[in-house]
Design a protein around this motif. Structure first.
Motif, PDB file in Angstrom:
ATOM      1  N   VAL A   1     -10.978   0.432   2.383  1.00  0.00           N
ATOM      2  CA  VAL A   1      -9.580   0.627   2.767  1.00  0.00           C
ATOM      3  C   VAL A   1      -9.059   2.004   2.380  1.00  0.00           C
ATOM      4  N   LEU A   2      -9.326   2.422   1.134  1.00  0.00           N
ATOM      5  CA  LEU A   2      -8.759   3.676   0.646  1.00  0.00           C
ATOM      6  C   LEU A   2      -9.253   4.855   1.479  1.00  0.00           C
TER       7      LEU A   2
ATOM      8  N   CYS B   1       0.847  -1.191   0.000  1.00  0.00           N
ATOM      9  CA  CYS B   1       0.000   0.000   0.000  1.00  0.00           C
ATOM     10  C   CYS B   1       0.880   1.238   0.000  1.00  0.00           C
ATOM     11  N   LEU B   2       0.300   2.328  -0.573  1.00  0.00           N
ATOM     12  CA  LEU B   2       0.975   3.621  -0.614  1.00  0.00           C
ATOM     13  C   LEU B   2       0.203   4.561   0.304  1.00  0.00           C
ATOM     14  N   LEU B   3       0.916   5.212   1.226  1.00  0.00           N
ATOM     15  CA  LEU B   3       0.286   6.107   2.189  1.00  0.00           C
ATOM     16  C   LEU B   3       0.545   7.557   1.799  1.00  0.00           C
ATOM     17  N   ASP B   4      -0.423   8.422   2.096  1.00  0.00           N
ATOM     18  CA  ASP B   4      -0.212   9.840   1.871  1.00  0.00           C
ATOM     19  C   ASP B   4       0.510  10.461   3.067  1.00  0.00           C
ATOM     20  N   GLY B   5       0.645  11.786   3.041  1.00  0.00           N
ATOM     21  CA  GLY B   5       1.402  12.454   4.101  1.00  0.00           C
ATOM     22  C   GLY B   5       0.767  12.361   5.467  1.00  0.00           C
ATOM     23  N   ASP B   6      -0.514  11.966   5.532  1.00  0.00           N
ATOM     24  CA  ASP B   6      -1.203  11.808   6.828  1.00  0.00           C
ATOM     25  C   ASP B   6      -1.301  10.352   7.257  1.00  0.00           C
TER      26      ASP B   6
ATOM     27  N   ARG C   1      -2.680   7.916   5.524  1.00  0.00           N
ATOM     28  CA  ARG C   1      -3.871   7.246   5.009  1.00  0.00           C
ATOM     29  C   ARG C   1      -3.522   6.457   3.744  1.00  0.00           C
ATOM     30  N   VAL C   2      -4.277   5.389   3.509  1.00  0.00           N
ATOM     31  CA  VAL C   2      -4.007   4.520   2.360  1.00  0.00           C
ATOM     32  C   VAL C   2      -4.511   5.183   1.089  1.00  0.00           C
ATOM     33  N   MET C   3      -3.578   5.493   0.166  1.00  0.00           N
ATOM     34  CA  MET C   3      -3.934   6.080  -1.135  1.00  0.00           C
ATOM     35  C   MET C   3      -4.154   4.991  -2.187  1.00  0.00           C
ATOM     36  N   ARG C   4      -3.298   3.988  -2.181  1.00  0.00           N
ATOM     37  CA  ARG C   4      -3.402   2.865  -3.113  1.00  0.00           C
ATOM     38  C   ARG C   4      -3.146   1.572  -2.344  1.00  0.00           C
ATOM     39  N   ALA C   5      -3.794   0.512  -2.788  1.00  0.00           N
ATOM     40  CA  ALA C   5      -3.578  -0.800  -2.158  1.00  0.00           C
ATOM     41  C   ALA C   5      -3.780  -1.879  -3.205  1.00  0.00           C
TER      42      ALA C   5
END
Length: 638
Positions: A178-179, A152-157, A159-163
């Motif tokens: 999830v996203l 998964c890719l997380l944003d600056g906070d 949170r899951v951006m991509r999974a």
């Protein structure tokens, strides 16, 4: 995007304008499909799938702006580039409305031909770039989803951006669930409240690898921060790798290592046990032989021979059991099958051992069915070995005053008539752990130093293997420690043979020497009696004690010159006896000799307990005689 020539859709209700634009586009090398209404535009867009639609805003049914909205809202046509072309709607607000409807361009007629072609080519380049970007995104997503690890890719906070698909499957959630959610919250929910490492929390700049348990499976969590070109932290990547099979293999290897260590420990215990068990009867036999050789008294010779016969039979049984285990392990055991009466087998085994039960103060109860014969197709000798080992086991672990029950019942089931043999005792019982392992090789109940229960831990192993060779099964049951045990054998009934006559062992033995007061502390009756006779024959004054308590009790009254003390005594072992004697009045003068079937560390322990000498059974009579001859009147205190 395909490499075909671009197809353009030209929709205009003004035939002259439509003709002019079409001719210009075809002259530039484009394929052009024409239409004059909004309905035709929607139909042709779905059928032809053009790369670009040139829509007049003013159409007789649907205006071009509405056609554009419909094209962009339909997934099948949303990728078509749209350019409005109008001679009527030429104000700025008209152009803004058209572009807001989803159009990619808006030209006012009359339009310069070069501007029209340049705009068309620009929009086609944009369409081609979008298609290539879409294809690249699909390829990336396919690759992303094909990974076995959860990524998964997380944003600056955080949170899951991509999974990817594996990540969603790991949590059992959909992409919508999830996203946009906090990664650390997802991990906490799936870890059942367990403490999580930094890589599973809010620390985006973490680079640690950690192992966590999620939904009963183990995962390695790898963390990588993501930074912009200027070095600013913009997010993070988390990769979850299922390492459950690897951990299970590690656990299996650790268990295997523990099992091997336990097997090695049991082997060492078995070897020490074997030495002890064989040395006791050997001591009695060796001393009886010496006694028989040095005396010509018919009575003494007869008693010595009886002792040797009894102990030789005991040794022969142990050696036979060891050989049988070896044969089983090599697959060399074969049954000599014939018709066997199970009632006779049980009765013969009971009769052969009844005296040993009475000698120990045990009641032996027998219950056999009142039928002519319980015939089965088996090996009578091996079946008697089964019953005898079960009886020996019950006698060994049942204290004085206990009861041992032996019963046989017959039942019929779908497999035919079956015999159920039960041997139940009121002895020390078994823990659940021991019940599960009691038929394994060298497994026994916990033994004390005195090894008062004896045995090699192979009798029940032979029982199970012999019963299984006869097509039966054996199980162990106990309500727990101190609550007795029951062993149950099930055998298929069928056939007959006679039991072999027992072979009586043979043997022979003699002794003599100078006056000492000797205290002999030995729990093995045969060893004790033969040693006593040897010592008395040599002219010594002998006092015997069958356990450590009596040995300590009799020491003050006799004040012996020498005390021969077995280390493996019941209740109070030989080490304790030596310490108590040394502490008593006159205890520093006596010469203490340790007698044991054990060797190794016991020699050191014996010296530390106060013994002067350590002798391993069987003690050679000439060595013992020489020791007593050379013994000083008083031991020199250390």
């Amino acid at each position: 995007m395909s490499h075909r020539e671009p197809i353009l859709l030209n929709i205009n209700d003004n035939e002259a304008n439509r003709y002019t634009v079409t001719r210009l586009l075809r002259a530039a090398g484009f394929q052009v499909v024409e239409g004059g209404t909004g309905a035709e535009a929607l139909r042709l867009a779905a059928e032809v799938n053009p790369d670009l639609a040139i829509l007049d805003v003013k159409l007789p049914d649907l205006n071009g702006i509405e056609v554009c909205r419909r094209l962009k809202s339909d997934p099948r046509t949303a990728g078509i580039a749209v350019m409005h072309l109008s001679a009527n709607y030429i104000r700025i607000e008209n152009k803004v409305e058209g572009l807001d409807s989803g159009a990619d361009g808006y030209l006012i007629q009359p339009v310069d031909s070069s501007e029209l072609l340049a705009t068309v080519r620009s929009l086609l380049r944009m369409r081609r770039a979008e298609d290539e970007a879409r294809d690249a995104a699909l390829q990336w997503q396919s690759t992303f989803d094909s990974l076995g690890d959860g990524v998964c890719l997380l944003d600056g906070d955080g949170r899951v951006m991509r999974a990817n698909r594996s990540f969603l499957s790991l949590f059992g959630l959909s992409a919508e669930q999830v996203l946009g959610r906090s990664f650390s919250a997802l991990m906490r929910e799936s870890s059942a409240g367990a403490e999580l490492p930094p890589s599973c929390g809010e620390a985006l700049d973490c680079r640690d690898e950690a192992t966590v348990c999620l939904s009963s499976r183990w995962y390695r969590v790898a963390a990588t921060p993501v930074r912009s070109g200027e070095g600013t932290l913009t997010g993070a990547v988390r990769i979850l790798t299922d390492i459950t099979p690897h951990r299970e293999l590690q656990d299996a290897l650790r268990q295997r290592a523990a099992d091997l260590a336990e097997a090695d420990r049991r082997k060492d215990e078995f070897l020490a046990m074997l030495a002890h068990e064989l040395r006791n009867p050997l001591a009695a036999i060796v001393n009886s032989l010496h006694l028989a050789e040095t005396t010509r008294s018919p009575g003494s010779e007869s008693k010595a021979l009886r002792v040797m016969a009894r102990q030789s039979q005991h040794m022969a049984r142990m050696v036979d059991d060891l050989l049988d285990v070896s044969r089983f392990n090599r697959g060399h055991i074969e049954l000599r099958r014939a018709r066997v009466d199970l009632r006779q087998v049980v009765q013969h085994s009971v009769d052969a051992r009844r005296q040993s039960f009475e000698d120990k103060g045990l009641s032996l109860e027998v219950e056999l069915p009142g039928v002519d014969g319980l015939w089965l197709n088996g090996d009578a000798t091996r079946l008697e070995q089964v019953v005898s080992n079960l009886l020996d086991n019950a006698r060994k672990y049942t204290p004085e005053g206990g009861v041992v029950f032996v019963g046989v019942a017959v039942e019929r089931d779908v497999r035919g008539r079956r015999a159920y043999l039960r041997v139940k005792d009121t002895g020390i019982g078994m823990s659940p752990e021991l019940s599960a392992r009691v038929f394994d090789l060298f497994v026994q109940g916990e033994q004390q130093l005195d090894r008062s229960r004896g045995g090699l831990g192979i009798g029940l192993t032979l029982v199970r293997r012999l019963v299984e060779l006869h097509g039966g099964s054996v199980t162990a049951h106990s309500e727990g420690e101190g609550r007795g045990s029951e062993l149950r054998v099930v055998l298929p009934l069928a056939a007959e043979d006679a039991l072999p006559a027992p072979v009586e062992p043979r043997g022979a033995a003699p002794a003599r020497m100078s006056a000492r007061r000797v205290l002999l502390v030995e729990d093995n009756e045969d060893t004790r009696e033969v040693l006593r006779e040897l010592l008395e024959m040599w002219g010594h004054q002998v006092e015997v004690a069958e356990d450590g308590f009596k040995g300590v009790e009799r020491f003050p009254s006799q004040r012996p010159h020498v005390a021969l003390v077995d280390l493996g005594l019941p209740g109070m072992d030989g080490f304790q006896v030596a310490r108590r004697i040394r502490e008593s009045e006159g205890g520093q003068d006596v010469f203490l000799v340790a007698l044991t079937g054990y060797s190794g560390e016991h020699r050191t322990r014996a010296m530390e307990a106060g013994f002067d000498l350590h002798m391993v059974k069987p003690v050679k009579p000439d060595e013992l005689e020489r020791l007593l001859v050379q013994l000083p009147e008083r031991r020199k205190s250390a």
